[in-house]
Scaffold this motif. Structure first.
Motif, mmCIF file in Angstrom:
data_model
loop_
_atom_site.group_PDB
_atom_site.id
_atom_site.type_symbol
_atom_site.label_atom_id
_atom_site.label_comp_id
_atom_site.label_asym_id
_atom_site.label_seq_id
_atom_site.Cartn_x
_atom_site.Cartn_y
_atom_site.Cartn_z
ATOM 1 N N ILE A 100 0.852 -1.051 -0.072
ATOM 2 C CA ILE A 100 0.000 -0.153 0.207
ATOM 3 C C ILE A 100 0.777 1.392 0.131
ATOM 4 O O ILE A 100 0.569 2.243 -0.685
ATOM 5 C CB ILE A 100 -0.967 0.090 1.100
ATOM 6 N N GLU A 101 1.863 1.207 0.711
ATOM 7 C CA GLU A 101 2.780 2.411 0.924
ATOM 8 C C GLU A 101 3.601 2.583 -0.393
ATOM 9 O O GLU A 101 3.688 3.718 -1.015
ATOM 10 C CB GLU A 101 4.005 2.087 1.783
ATOM 11 N N LYS A 102 3.846 1.291 -1.191
ATOM 12 C CA LYS A 102 4.530 1.694 -2.489
ATOM 13 C C LYS A 102 3.866 1.904 -3.420
ATOM 14 O O LYS A 102 4.108 2.811 -4.406
ATOM 15 C CB LYS A 102 5.426 0.312 -2.608
ATOM 16 N N TYR A 103 2.343 1.467 -3.685
ATOM 17 C CA TYR A 103 1.632 1.722 -4.926
ATOM 18 C C TYR A 103 0.298 2.436 -4.400
ATOM 19 O O TYR A 103 -0.637 2.468 -5.112
ATOM 20 C CB TYR A 103 1.318 0.185 -5.397
ATOM 21 N N MET A 104 0.413 3.447 -3.333
ATOM 22 C CA MET A 104 -0.831 3.951 -2.920
ATOM 23 C C MET A 104 -1.707 4.808 -3.870
ATOM 24 O O MET A 104 -2.868 4.561 -3.921
ATOM 25 C CB MET A 104 -0.500 4.860 -1.655
ATOM 26 N N PHE A 105 -0.921 5.429 -4.654
ATOM 27 C CA PHE A 105 -1.555 6.401 -5.651
ATOM 28 C C PHE A 105 -2.149 5.614 -6.773
ATOM 29 O O PHE A 105 -3.157 5.912 -7.207
ATOM 30 C CB PHE A 105 -0.675 7.508 -6.238
ATOM 31 N N LYS A 125 -5.720 6.133 2.254
ATOM 32 C CA LYS A 125 -6.145 7.595 2.126
ATOM 33 C C LYS A 125 -5.407 8.430 3.062
ATOM 34 O O LYS A 125 -4.928 9.538 2.418
ATOM 35 C CB LYS A 125 -7.665 7.624 2.696
ATOM 36 N N ARG A 126 -5.093 8.113 4.100
ATOM 37 C CA ARG A 126 -4.224 9.041 4.926
ATOM 38 C C ARG A 126 -2.808 9.228 4.442
ATOM 39 O O ARG A 126 -2.321 10.251 4.698
ATOM 40 C CB ARG A 126 -4.200 8.444 6.469
ATOM 41 N N CYS A 127 -2.397 8.008 3.873
ATOM 42 C CA CYS A 127 -0.964 8.227 3.088
ATOM 43 C C CYS A 127 -0.979 9.176 2.073
ATOM 44 O O CYS A 127 0.209 9.818 2.001
ATOM 45 C CB CYS A 127 -0.339 6.760 2.597
ATOM 46 N N THR A 128 -1.822 9.036 1.305
ATOM 47 C CA THR A 128 -1.959 9.591 0.066
ATOM 48 C C THR A 128 -2.024 11.182 0.461
ATOM 49 O O THR A 128 -1.534 12.146 -0.205
ATOM 50 C CB THR A 128 -3.107 9.237 -0.990
ATOM 51 N N ASP A 129 -3.036 11.585 1.336
ATOM 52 C CA ASP A 129 -3.317 12.714 1.893
ATOM 53 C C ASP A 129 -1.995 13.483 2.339
ATOM 54 O O ASP A 129 -1.476 14.702 2.059
ATOM 55 C CB ASP A 129 -4.605 12.628 2.978
ATOM 56 N N ASP A 130 -1.216 12.711 3.246
ATOM 57 C CA ASP A 130 -0.005 13.140 3.948
ATOM 58 C C ASP A 130 1.073 13.352 2.919
ATOM 59 O O ASP A 130 1.864 14.483 2.950
ATOM 60 C CB ASP A 130 0.322 12.494 4.942
ATOM 61 N N MET A 131 1.282 12.417 1.784
ATOM 62 C CA MET A 131 2.331 12.735 0.843
ATOM 63 C C MET A 131 1.943 13.685 -0.087
ATOM 64 O O MET A 131 2.882 14.296 -0.458
ATOM 65 C CB MET A 131 2.279 11.272 0.154
ATOM 66 N N GLY A 132 0.592 13.858 -0.469
ATOM 67 C CA GLY A 132 0.495 14.946 -1.390
ATOM 68 C C GLY A 132 0.696 16.365 -0.650
ATOM 69 O O GLY A 132 1.297 17.294 -1.438
ATOM 70 N N LYS A 133 0.244 16.537 0.550
ATOM 71 C CA LYS A 133 0.492 17.714 1.380
ATOM 72 C C LYS A 133 2.120 18.076 1.333
ATOM 73 O O LYS A 133 2.711 19.023 1.295
ATOM 74 C CB LYS A 133 -0.108 17.731 2.635
#
Length: 220
Positions: A100-105, A125-133
């Motif tokens: 999930i961490e590797k392919y989350m997007f 969803k939390r990972c993608t939001d945090d990474m996006g920010k």
């Protein structure tokens, strides 16, 4: 002395039902498949729930036996089985989180999203939001217009070429669970392969993906 069919007062039938050999083997299989498959597989909801219930029962049993003075060897057998089940479950969940961490997007924008458990979806969803920010604040906001996308190199890109995708062309070792018969691989130049029960083959994952999903083939 313990009665026939028991060991130090612990009925053998109770021990065999407690360790749940079938579920342990299924959990081991799910863990092995998840480790080998390049993409995330469907979450084994029922199996994980049963395994958690089994672990709780085993923990209670080990504690009860230890306090009641049951033979240490018997307690050790229960503890070893408990440790094995805990390892398999934790490793299974850990491998999934790593994917999930590797392919989350990529997962977020494909039908792989439906393969996640509810908790995994929240995590993704939390990972993608945090990474996006983070990327927006540290990098993207400083780039020229047209290069501020997390998903694309630039607005000129037709595809989301900044997202890592599972490499479905990866070679895997697989074993046939039955006589599948003639099977045409998508990279064999039209030459069919006969898959018989117990056969071991090294094939591209994308070629046998439908067979893995249907349970006709196991990854090893």
């Amino acid at each position: 002395m313990a009665s026939a069919g028991s060991e130090d007062g612990v009925p053998i039938d109770d021990y065999e039902s407690l360790i749940g050999t079938t579920d342990v083997e299924l959990l081991k299989k799910a863990w092995r498949h998840e480790k080998v498959a390049p993409e995330i597989l469907r979450f084994e909801t029922s199996l994980v729930q049963r395994s958690r219930e089994q672990i709780q029962l085993m923990e209670e049993t080990v504690e009860e036996f230890a306090q009641s003075g049951v033979d240490p060897l018997t307690v050790s057998l229960y503890q070893m089985d408990l440790d094995r089940t805990q390892f398999l479950l934790r490793s299974y969940l850990r491998v999934r989180l790593q994917k999930i961490e590797k392919y989350m997007f990529y997962i977020l924008k494909t039908d792989l999203w439906n393969r996640l458990s509810e908790q995994e979806q929240k995590f993704a969803k939390r990972c993608t939001d945090d990474m996006g920010k983070h990327l927006d604040q540290s990098v993207l906001s400083k780039l020229p217009e047209g290069y501020k996308s997390i998903l694309k190199q630039s607005t000129a890109s037709e595809n989301d070429d900044m997202i890592p995708e599972p490499k479905l062309g990866t070679f895997v070792i697989c074993r046939s669970n039955g006589d599948i018969g003639t099977f045409e691989l998508d990279d064999s130049d039209g030459v069919p392969l006969e898959l018989l029960v117990g056969d071991l083959n090294i094939l591209r994952y994308k070629s046998i993906k439908p067979l893995v999903e249907s349970g006709q083939v196991d990854l090893v």
